[in-house]
Write an enzyme that holds these catalytic residues in place. Structure first.
Site, PDB file in Angstrom:
ATOM      1  N   ARG A 149      19.242 -20.001 -17.658  1.00  6.77           N
ATOM      2  CA  ARG A 149      19.152 -20.197 -19.022  1.00  6.77           C
ATOM      3  C   ARG A 149      17.428 -20.405 -19.158  1.00  6.77           C
ATOM      4  O   ARG A 149      16.681 -20.447 -18.251  1.00  6.77           O
ATOM      5  CB  ARG A 149      20.022 -21.271 -19.625  1.00  6.77           C
ATOM      6  N   THR A 201      22.926 -23.808 -10.027  1.00 12.50           N
ATOM      7  CA  THR A 201      23.415 -24.674  -9.419  1.00 12.50           C
ATOM      8  C   THR A 201      25.007 -24.728  -9.063  1.00 12.50           C
ATOM      9  O   THR A 201      25.725 -25.559  -8.284  1.00 12.50           O
ATOM     10  CB  THR A 201      23.416 -26.212  -9.972  1.00 12.50           C
ATOM     11  N   VAL A 241      18.127 -27.739  -5.327  1.00 12.99           N
ATOM     12  CA  VAL A 241      16.716 -28.052  -4.856  1.00 12.99           C
ATOM     13  C   VAL A 241      16.558 -29.337  -4.240  1.00 12.99           C
ATOM     14  O   VAL A 241      15.475 -29.569  -3.628  1.00 12.99           O
ATOM     15  CB  VAL A 241      15.337 -27.859  -5.888  1.00 12.99           C
ATOM     16  N   ASN A 283      10.706 -22.949 -10.805  1.00  7.99           N
ATOM     17  CA  ASN A 283      11.139 -23.401 -12.193  1.00  7.99           C
ATOM     18  C   ASN A 283      12.089 -24.471 -12.508  1.00  7.99           C
ATOM     19  O   ASN A 283      11.930 -25.015 -13.465  1.00  7.99           O
ATOM     20  CB  ASN A 283      11.604 -21.957 -12.997  1.00  7.99           C
ATOM     21  N   SER A 332       4.205 -28.821 -16.905  1.00  5.98           N
ATOM     22  CA  SER A 332       4.461 -29.037 -18.157  1.00  5.98           C
ATOM     23  C   SER A 332       3.032 -29.377 -18.777  1.00  5.98           C
ATOM     24  O   SER A 332       2.150 -30.248 -18.084  1.00  5.98           O
ATOM     25  CB  SER A 332       5.601 -29.865 -18.300  1.00  5.98           C
ATOM     26  N   TYR A 351       9.174 -37.731 -15.388  1.00  2.00           N
ATOM     27  CA  TYR A 351       9.072 -36.052 -15.782  1.00  2.00           C
ATOM     28  C   TYR A 351       7.400 -36.187 -15.606  1.00  2.00           C
ATOM     29  O   TYR A 351       6.951 -34.969 -14.920  1.00  2.00           O
ATOM     30  CB  TYR A 351       9.662 -35.917 -16.832  1.00  2.00           C
ATOM     31  N   ALA A 378       4.953 -37.962 -14.247  1.00  4.35           N
ATOM     32  CA  ALA A 378       4.367 -37.926 -12.772  1.00  4.35           C
ATOM     33  C   ALA A 378       4.729 -36.645 -12.024  1.00  4.35           C
ATOM     34  O   ALA A 378       3.931 -36.199 -11.239  1.00  4.35           O
ATOM     35  CB  ALA A 378       5.053 -39.148 -12.165  1.00  4.35           C
ATOM     36  N   ILE A 420       8.693 -25.358 -25.851  1.00  8.26           N
ATOM     37  CA  ILE A 420       9.214 -23.897 -25.826  1.00  8.26           C
ATOM     38  C   ILE A 420      10.742 -24.265 -26.397  1.00  8.26           C
ATOM     39  O   ILE A 420      11.373 -25.297 -26.078  1.00  8.26           O
ATOM     40  CB  ILE A 420       9.208 -23.395 -24.235  1.00  8.26           C
TER      41      ILE A 420
HETATM   42  P1  NAP Z   1      16.599 -25.672 -18.637  1.00  7.22           P
HETATM   43  O1  NAP Z   1      17.071 -24.701 -19.956  1.00  7.22           O
HETATM   44  O2  NAP Z   1      17.042 -27.297 -18.879  1.00  7.22           O
HETATM   45  O3  NAP Z   1      17.045 -25.164 -17.387  1.00  7.22           O
HETATM   46  C1  NAP Z   1      16.929 -25.748 -16.279  1.00  7.22           C
HETATM   47  C2  NAP Z   1      17.292 -24.972 -15.130  1.00  7.22           C
HETATM   48  O4  NAP Z   1      16.976 -25.687 -13.964  1.00  7.22           O
HETATM   49  C3  NAP Z   1      18.662 -24.360 -14.989  1.00  7.22           C
HETATM   50  O5  NAP Z   1      18.687 -23.306 -14.615  1.00  7.22           O
HETATM   51  C4  NAP Z   1      19.311 -25.336 -14.273  1.00  7.22           C
HETATM   52  O6  NAP Z   1      20.410 -24.938 -13.370  1.00  7.22           O
HETATM   53  C5  NAP Z   1      18.207 -25.574 -13.163  1.00  7.22           C
HETATM   54  N1  NAP Z   1      18.311 -26.856 -12.172  1.00  7.22           N
HETATM   55  C6  NAP Z   1      18.663 -28.000 -12.621  1.00  7.22           C
HETATM   56  N2  NAP Z   1      18.774 -29.086 -11.807  1.00  7.22           N
HETATM   57  C7  NAP Z   1      18.702 -28.167 -10.692  1.00  7.22           C
HETATM   58  C8  NAP Z   1      18.583 -28.584  -9.064  1.00  7.22           C
HETATM   59  N3  NAP Z   1      18.912 -29.938  -8.567  1.00  7.22           N
HETATM   60  N4  NAP Z   1      18.543 -27.370  -8.143  1.00  7.22           N
HETATM   61  C9  NAP Z   1      18.359 -26.087  -8.635  1.00  7.22           C
HETATM   62  N5  NAP Z   1      18.534 -25.573  -9.950  1.00  7.22           N
HETATM   63  C10 NAP Z   1      18.584 -26.750 -10.766  1.00  7.22           C
HETATM   64  O7  NAP Z   1      14.977 -25.958 -18.728  1.00  7.22           O
HETATM   65  P2  NAP Z   1      13.865 -24.907 -19.513  1.00  7.22           P
HETATM   66  O8  NAP Z   1      13.611 -25.606 -20.780  1.00  7.22           O
HETATM   67  O9  NAP Z   1      14.009 -23.561 -19.290  1.00  7.22           O
HETATM   68  O10 NAP Z   1      12.713 -25.428 -18.476  1.00  7.22           O
HETATM   69  C11 NAP Z   1      12.228 -24.417 -17.517  1.00  7.22           C
HETATM   70  C12 NAP Z   1      11.033 -25.153 -16.536  1.00  7.22           C
HETATM   71  O11 NAP Z   1      10.162 -25.340 -17.580  1.00  7.22           O
HETATM   72  C13 NAP Z   1      11.234 -26.511 -16.153  1.00  7.22           C
HETATM   73  O12 NAP Z   1      10.514 -26.694 -14.940  1.00  7.22           O
HETATM   74  C14 NAP Z   1      10.546 -27.264 -17.278  1.00  7.22           C
HETATM   75  O13 NAP Z   1      10.350 -28.731 -16.743  1.00  7.22           O
HETATM   76  C15 NAP Z   1       9.587 -26.528 -17.487  1.00  7.22           C
HETATM   77  N6  NAP Z   1       9.188 -26.972 -18.894  1.00  7.22           N
HETATM   78  C16 NAP Z   1       9.980 -26.392 -20.050  1.00  7.22           C
HETATM   79  C17 NAP Z   1       9.352 -27.082 -21.488  1.00  7.22           C
HETATM   80  C18 NAP Z   1      10.197 -26.571 -22.483  1.00  7.22           C
HETATM   81  O14 NAP Z   1       9.970 -27.037 -23.630  1.00  7.22           O
HETATM   82  N7  NAP Z   1      11.600 -26.191 -22.571  1.00  7.22           N
HETATM   83  C19 NAP Z   1       8.062 -27.205 -21.549  1.00  7.22           C
HETATM   84  C20 NAP Z   1       7.369 -27.452 -20.445  1.00  7.22           C
HETATM   85  C21 NAP Z   1       7.812 -27.250 -19.222  1.00  7.22           C
HETATM   86  P3  NAP Z   1      22.080 -24.869 -14.007  1.00  7.22           P
HETATM   87  O15 NAP Z   1      22.060 -24.428 -15.040  1.00  7.22           O
HETATM   88  O16 NAP Z   1      23.000 -24.435 -13.010  1.00  7.22           O
HETATM   89  O17 NAP Z   1      22.329 -26.457 -14.233  1.00  7.22           O
END
Ligand code: NAP
Length: 253
Positions: free
Chosen positions: A20, A42, A68, A94, A146, A159, A161, A192
């Site tokens: 997602r 996962t 991971v 990611n 981030s 987060y 750190a 985002i």
């Molecule tokens: P998200 O919608 O919460 O999706 C997280 C993804 O990581 C999911 O596919 C989840 O898989 C997977 N995941 C979680 N724990 C895991 C594990 N232990 N092993 C393998 N996969 C795992 O996140 P997002 O908002 O798209 O963010 C994606 C990236 O961008 C992240 O690194 C986040 O820190 C970074 N980011 C996001 C934002 C934002 O505003 N959204 C801003 C800055 C940075 P499942 O669905 O199977 O649980």
């Protein structure tokens, strides 16, 4: 006339956390640019969904299960990728989690869970990918950090750190792998529109929007565009860099 080369034809790309949000958008974009994408979830059902979504790509991709935080799961993933489509020459780290809370009340378990998934996970997946990346002669790693790893954020010491740690890891690895023509870069998204930010209450969301010069949240596809550039032949002379995608929320590195 020279055309910008964004083509990923003949490349295998691993995208962790592709169920997602940003990971799904990156997978779709790299697949559209010609890569055979391995996206991870996962759960088994999540992996199946990814496989279905990538089936219609020019080079049909696959979904795989990955945690991971579990070294055995990482080992198994690389064995399966090698047998199914060949080792990746592109890796996008990611996958990440949040366990927010003020420092005063943060349990050790919430600190450890976030460091383990968001920082040690990047170490683990990158390390397992290194041989394949070096062999390819055109390897690419992009780590998703981030804005809060750059600027800090109350309630997110774990987060931020981990995400700041990812930037240091990125630069060190870029120095280690440069002579093998492997580039290692990071992107630092701001806010985002994904499940992660939908969890915020309206007040927090409004306060956040006031701080963003472009006055809106970013789209996952806008992060995917930046990643698609960094993994492409066009970005061959960029390494150790952090590309901010934050609507101006934080400027100057
Ligand atoms: P998200 O919608 O919460 O999706 C997280 C993804 O990581 C999911 O596919 C989840 O898989 C997977 N995941 C979680 N724990 C895991 C594990 N232990 N092993 C393998 N996969 C795992 O996140 P997002 O908002 O798209 O963010 C994606 C990236 O961008 C992240 O690194 C986040 O820190 C970074 N980011 C996001 C934002 C934002 O505003 N959204 C801003 C800055 C940075 P499942 O669905 O199977 O649980």
């Amino acid at each position: 006339m020279h055309k910008t080369d964004l083509s990923l034809e003949g490349r295998v790309a691993l995208v962790t956390g592709a169920t997602r949000g940003i990971g799904a958008a990156i997978s779709q974009r790299l697949a559209a640019n010609g890569a055979c994408v391995v996206g991870t979830a996962t759960t088994e059902s999540g992996a199946q969904n990814i496989g279905q979504n990538l089936a219609g790509a020019p080079m049909p991709g696959v979904g795989q299960v990955l945690d991971v935080t579990n070294p055995t799961s990482v080992d198994n993933l690389f064995k399966e990728i090698k047998a199914a489509v060949g080792l990746p020459s592109i890796v996008v780290n990611n996958a990440a989690v949040t366990r927010d809370g003020l420092a005063l009340r943060m349990p050790e378990a919430d600190w450890a869970a976030v460091i383990e998934a968001n920082l040690s996970g990047v170490y683990r997946v990158s390390k397992s990918a290194l041989r394949g990346l070096m062999k390819s002669g055109q390897g690419r790693i992009v780590n998703i950090s981030s804005v809060v790893g750059q600027s800090g954020n109350p309630g997110q010491i774990n987060y931020s750190a981990a995400k700041a740690g990812v930037l240091g890891l990125t630069r060190s690895l870029a120095r280690e792998l440069g002579s093998r023509q492997v580039t290692v870069n990071a992107v630092a998204p701001g806010f985002i529109d994904t499940d992660m930010t939908r969890a915020l209450d309206d007040g927090a969301r409004d306060r956040m929007l006031e701080q963003i010069p472009l006055g809106r949240l970013g789209a996952a596809e806008e992060v995917a565009d930046a990643v698609a550039f960094l993994v492409s032949p066009a970005a061959g002379y960029i390494t150790g860099e952090t590309l901010s995608i934050n609507g101006g929320l934080h400027m100057g590195g």
